[in-house]
Structures are given as C-alpha cells and as structure tokens.
Write a protein that holds these residues in place. Structure first.
Motif, PDB file in Angstrom:
ATOM      1  N   ARG A   1       0.873  -1.187   0.000  1.00 43.57           N
ATOM      2  CA  ARG A   1       0.000   0.000   0.000  1.00 43.57           C
ATOM      3  C   ARG A   1       0.899   1.222   0.000  1.00 43.57           C
ATOM      4  NH1 ARG A   1      -5.354  -0.892   1.069  1.00 43.57           N
ATOM      5  NH2 ARG A   1      -5.428   1.377   1.045  1.00 43.57           N
ATOM      6  N   LEU A   2       0.841   1.993  -1.072  1.00 47.02           N
ATOM      7  CA  LEU A   2       1.745   3.125  -1.218  1.00 47.02           C
ATOM      8  C   LEU A   2       1.091   4.424  -0.787  1.00 47.02           C
ATOM      9  CD1 LEU A   2       3.199   2.354  -4.725  1.00 47.02           C
ATOM     10  CD2 LEU A   2       4.184   1.852  -2.509  1.00 47.02           C
ATOM     11  N   PRO A   3       1.870   5.289  -0.121  1.00 44.56           N
ATOM     12  CA  PRO A   3       1.363   6.629   0.148  1.00 44.56           C
ATOM     13  C   PRO A   3       1.053   7.315  -1.185  1.00 44.56           C
ATOM     14  CG  PRO A   3       3.393   6.225   1.359  1.00 44.56           C
ATOM     15  CD  PRO A   3       3.230   5.087   0.393  1.00 44.56           C
ATOM     16  N   VAL A   4      -0.068   7.974  -1.249  1.00 39.38           N
ATOM     17  CA  VAL A   4      -0.500   8.593  -2.500  1.00 39.38           C
ATOM     18  C   VAL A   4       0.251   9.904  -2.709  1.00 39.38           C
ATOM     19  CG1 VAL A   4      -2.490   9.613  -3.686  1.00 39.38           C
ATOM     20  CG2 VAL A   4      -2.742   7.480  -2.395  1.00 39.38           C
TER      21      VAL A   4
ATOM     22  N   LYS B   1       1.207   7.442  -7.734  1.00 45.13           N
ATOM     23  CA  LYS B   1       0.013   8.080  -8.239  1.00 45.13           C
ATOM     24  C   LYS B   1      -1.037   6.974  -8.211  1.00 45.13           C
ATOM     25  CE  LYS B   1      -1.190  10.559 -12.350  1.00 45.13           C
ATOM     26  NZ  LYS B   1      -0.804  10.628 -13.755  1.00 45.13           N
ATOM     27  N   SER B   2      -2.151   7.242  -7.545  1.00 44.29           N
ATOM     28  CA  SER B   2      -3.130   6.191  -7.313  1.00 44.29           C
ATOM     29  C   SER B   2      -4.031   5.972  -8.522  1.00 44.29           C
ATOM     30  CB  SER B   2      -3.987   6.586  -6.118  1.00 44.29           C
ATOM     31  OG  SER B   2      -5.019   5.670  -5.946  1.00 44.29           O
ATOM     32  N   VAL B   3      -4.394   4.705  -8.766  1.00 47.20           N
ATOM     33  CA  VAL B   3      -5.388   4.384  -9.787  1.00 47.20           C
ATOM     34  C   VAL B   3      -6.777   4.365  -9.156  1.00 47.20           C
ATOM     35  CG1 VAL B   3      -6.123   2.687 -11.497  1.00 47.20           C
ATOM     36  CG2 VAL B   3      -3.690   2.980 -11.009  1.00 47.20           C
TER      37      VAL B   3
ATOM     38  N   ALA C   1      -7.362   4.545   0.711  1.00 48.29           N
ATOM     39  CA  ALA C   1      -7.955   4.499   2.046  1.00 48.29           C
ATOM     40  C   ALA C   1      -6.972   5.132   3.021  1.00 48.29           C
ATOM     41  CB  ALA C   1      -8.250   3.055   2.429  1.00 48.29           C
ATOM     42  N   ARG C   2      -7.507   5.641   4.154  1.00 39.36           N
ATOM     43  CA  ARG C   2      -6.639   6.258   5.168  1.00 39.36           C
ATOM     44  C   ARG C   2      -6.117   5.206   6.126  1.00 39.36           C
ATOM     45  NH1 ARG C   2      -5.164  11.337   4.339  1.00 39.36           N
ATOM     46  NH2 ARG C   2      -6.771  12.401   3.180  1.00 39.36           N
TER      47      ARG C   2
ATOM     48  N   GLY D   1      -3.192   8.301   9.453  1.00 34.82           N
ATOM     49  CA  GLY D   1      -3.741   9.413   8.690  1.00 34.82           C
ATOM     50  C   GLY D   1      -3.245   9.500   7.255  1.00 34.82           C
ATOM     51  N   THR D   2      -2.232   8.691   6.917  1.00 37.78           N
ATOM     52  CA  THR D   2      -1.700   8.741   5.551  1.00 37.78           C
ATOM     53  C   THR D   2      -2.683   8.109   4.568  1.00 37.78           C
ATOM     54  OG1 THR D   2       0.465   8.365   6.544  1.00 37.78           O
ATOM     55  CG2 THR D   2       0.328   8.195   4.137  1.00 37.78           C
ATOM     56  N   LEU D   3      -2.885   8.776   3.442  1.00 35.45           N
ATOM     57  CA  LEU D   3      -3.722   8.196   2.394  1.00 35.45           C
ATOM     58  C   LEU D   3      -2.860   7.222   1.589  1.00 35.45           C
ATOM     59  CD1 LEU D   3      -6.631   8.576   1.238  1.00 35.45           C
ATOM     60  CD2 LEU D   3      -5.587  10.094  -0.468  1.00 35.45           C
TER      61      LEU D   3
END
Ligand code: CU
Length: 366
Positions: free
Chosen positions: A204-207, A233-235, A239-240, A244-246
């Motif tokens: 899960r990568l930080p956006v 860059k999210s496709v 989710a948070r 708190g990181t997206l």
C-alpha cells in the motif's frame, strides 16, 4: 490495515452495492461429484459478454450465492481445493485463460461472518470473511495433503468471478467462468486434517501529494533503480491508514524498474507463532517477482516469480509455495514484501502487489 484491505477488495471488485441487499438471496447448491471420498462442487457464472478491452478489475463479473449443503443439512467439511476455469457457452474449457481477471469465495458480509464464526466455532477459526482469491497466473489453490479450511456445509458464501480482456483486436464473444470447490466430509475421515487460517498483505503506497512528512516512519517505501524514494500516483481504492496517511494498493508504475517494499509485524497478522503452508501472489503485467523477507533474521523466505506473455498484456503464471513441512512465522519478527516491476513500456502502467498466506491454525476446535 486488515480492515482497509478488506474494504479495498470489496471496492476493487466493484460490488460495493451488495451490502445494501435486503432479502436473503436464493442459494445454489451446484453440481457435486465424488471420487475417493473427495467431493467437488461446480458452479457456473452467467454468460459474460466481452465487447471491448477492459482494464484490470473493470470487466464484466458474476456473483453466485452458494452453499455446499445437501438439502440444508449441516455437516463439518474440510475445503482442500479451489479452481476457476474459463469455459465457453457449452461449458467447455477454453485453451487460454487470458480472459480471467479475478475470482473469490467470501462471506456475504463481514458482520454475518463474525457472528457465524463465533456461533459455530466459538471464535476459534482464524479465517477472515474472504477464504479464496484467484488471480491471473494463479487460478487455482491446492493445499498440501493433510491441510484444509474447516467450514459447515450451510455457511452462506458468495462465489464472485470476473472477466478481463486486454486484447484490442477481437470480435465480441461470450464466456463463462466455472468455480470448483473440493472438500472432504469430516464424517468420512478417520482423522481430521489440520485447519488452515488465512491472511493477505498488499503493498500500500502513500498517495502522491499526501506523502508522509519527511523523516516520518511509514511501513511502505518505493525506490527506483537509483535508490531514489518516490510516491505513487493512485489508480483507485485509496484508504486512510491509522496514522492518517492516504494509501493505495492499486497504483501507477512509471517506465523503469522499481522495487516496492511493504513492512509488517508477525503480530499484525498472526494470533500465535506457527507455520505457513500455502503462499500465492498477485502482480500485474510488467511485475517480475514478489518476495517475502523475515527482516528480523535477514533471510528471504519465499519468492513468487511472474511469467508474462510476450506482449506484456497478461500474467501467465505466478509461482507458489505449498508444503506440509511449512515455513515458520513468528509474532515477534518483522517481515517485508519486496515487489519488483520492470516497466519496459513508454507509459505509466497500473499495478498491484499482494501475497496471500495460509497458516496452520493450531488452536482450532469444533
Ligand atoms: Cu490486481
């Protein structure tokens, strides 16, 4: 993290509306055959019409509401195999599985699962609501001999199957997806198999634009071939996290070679020290491998290698681990997934990196 992952998969499958269904759906009992005390029950999807190319997780899909009971009779079963096969209108298997995207067996909803798990097994069964996931290159799961998932025959499941088409030159056509579940009846066995529990871990990568503050600790990092840390860059499916990181499990990969690392603690996933008996993995095209590392011991435990077709449109095979001897995993060790993508195209591609684990659920009791 676990909750996020579940939500993500439900969303990923485009079935978020299912939770709003009010009436109990009619359940199918499928077509059952038996050989050497092993039962296999087959379910067929409706015809899925392929009329254009679809990106991953955007193809037509089908959901069957199923149970494995005969006449609603409750008996203890041990699931040993899950197979998904692309077939034509006459139910004949197609030679290529390239139109297969994703499939899964899961409970109708998470609350119902929690209730049933407590009522039927006193909470001793360490399964999440999702029991099986099949992905391109790994459309079946066979446990090593002597291991199985315990269930009661009347537990309400849904079998989801989804098609994919990444070939732009074609005439519209129809396929079906066949789901086979194989199992033993506890009554037929002199001794019960060893119960398996399950968990999955996704990178899960930080956006991008919501990256953690410089110097802050985050469980995931990306470095390019020069060791430079980048963010995704999210496709879809953001989710948070608790901090708190997206984050996103479905991200773009720019041209070039990148290694994605996802840390987790054994205690995040396991209730006790145990052994892993089946591991499979999911990468998109241009993914080359995904590894599981015990970073406490600095040793690689398992690597799944991806084989892609010559045009890099479809993952043909992902190697798996399946063994009775098992791979030890400890609650007080740290682990890391390391996934490598080599995007040789000229544009951004979309990607995921996930590993699915089955472990010996040693405290399971009926
Ligand atoms: Cu995917």
């Amino acid at each position: 993290m676990k909750k996020l992952a579940l939500l993500a998969i439900v969303l990923a499958m485009g079935i978020s509306g299912i939770g709003h269904m009010v009436s109990t759906p009619r359940r199918e009992s499928g077509i059952t055959t038996t050989e050497n005390r092993k039962y296999t029950t087959q379910f067929f999807s409706d015809l899925l019409h392929i009329d254009k190319p679809y990106a991953s997780m955007q193809g037509p899909y089908d959901i069957r509401h199923i149970d494995l009971s005969q006449n609603g009779k409750r008996e203890l079963l041990w699931l040993t195999d899950y197979d998904v096969t692309v077939v034509d209108e006459e139910n004949e298997p197609l030679s290529s599985q390239q139109y297969f995207c994703h499939a899964q067996i899961m409970y109708e909803n998470n609350d119902l699962f929690r209730k049933k798990n407590n009522r039927l097994f006193g909470g001793s069964r360490n399964l999440p609501p999702k029991w099986f996931v099949a992905v391109p290159g790994k459309s079946s799961i066979h446990f090593p001999e002597g291991f199985a998932l315990p269930m009661y025959s009347d537990e309400p499941l849904q079998a989801m199957t989804m098609a994919l088409n990444q070939n732009p030159d074609f005439q519209p056509f129809d396929i079906k997806l066949r789901t086979d579940l194989s199992y033993f009846k506890d009554d037929d066995l002199p001794e019960p198999p060893r119960a398996l529990g399950r968990f999955g871990v996704a990178v899960r990568l930080p956006v991008l634009g919501d990256a953690p503050a410089e110097g802050s600790e985050h469980s995931c990092s990306v470095t390019d071939a020069d060791g430079v840390v980048t963010f995704a860059k999210s496709v879809s499916l953001e989710a948070r996290e608790k901090d708190g990181t997206l984050t996103t499990p479905h991200f773009f990969v720019a041209p070039g070679t990148y290694t994605y690392k996802q840390r987790f603690r054994g205690a995040d996933q396991l209730p006790f020290d145990t052994t892993l008996h089946h591991i499979s993995a999911h990468l998109h095209p241009y993914g080359t491998s995904i590894e599981l590392w015990d970073t406490t011991e600095n040793v690689m435990l398992f690597r799944s290698n991806a084989t892609t077709d010559s045009r890099n449109t479809h993952v043909m095979n992902m190697t798996e681990y399946s063994g009775a001897e098992g791979i030890p995993m400890y609650t007080d060790h740290e682990y890391e997934l390391r996934a490598t993508y080599n995007n040789t195209s000229a544009t951004n591609i979309d990607a995921m990196a996930v590993m699915y684990f089955y472990f010996y659920d040693k405290n399971f009791t009926v």
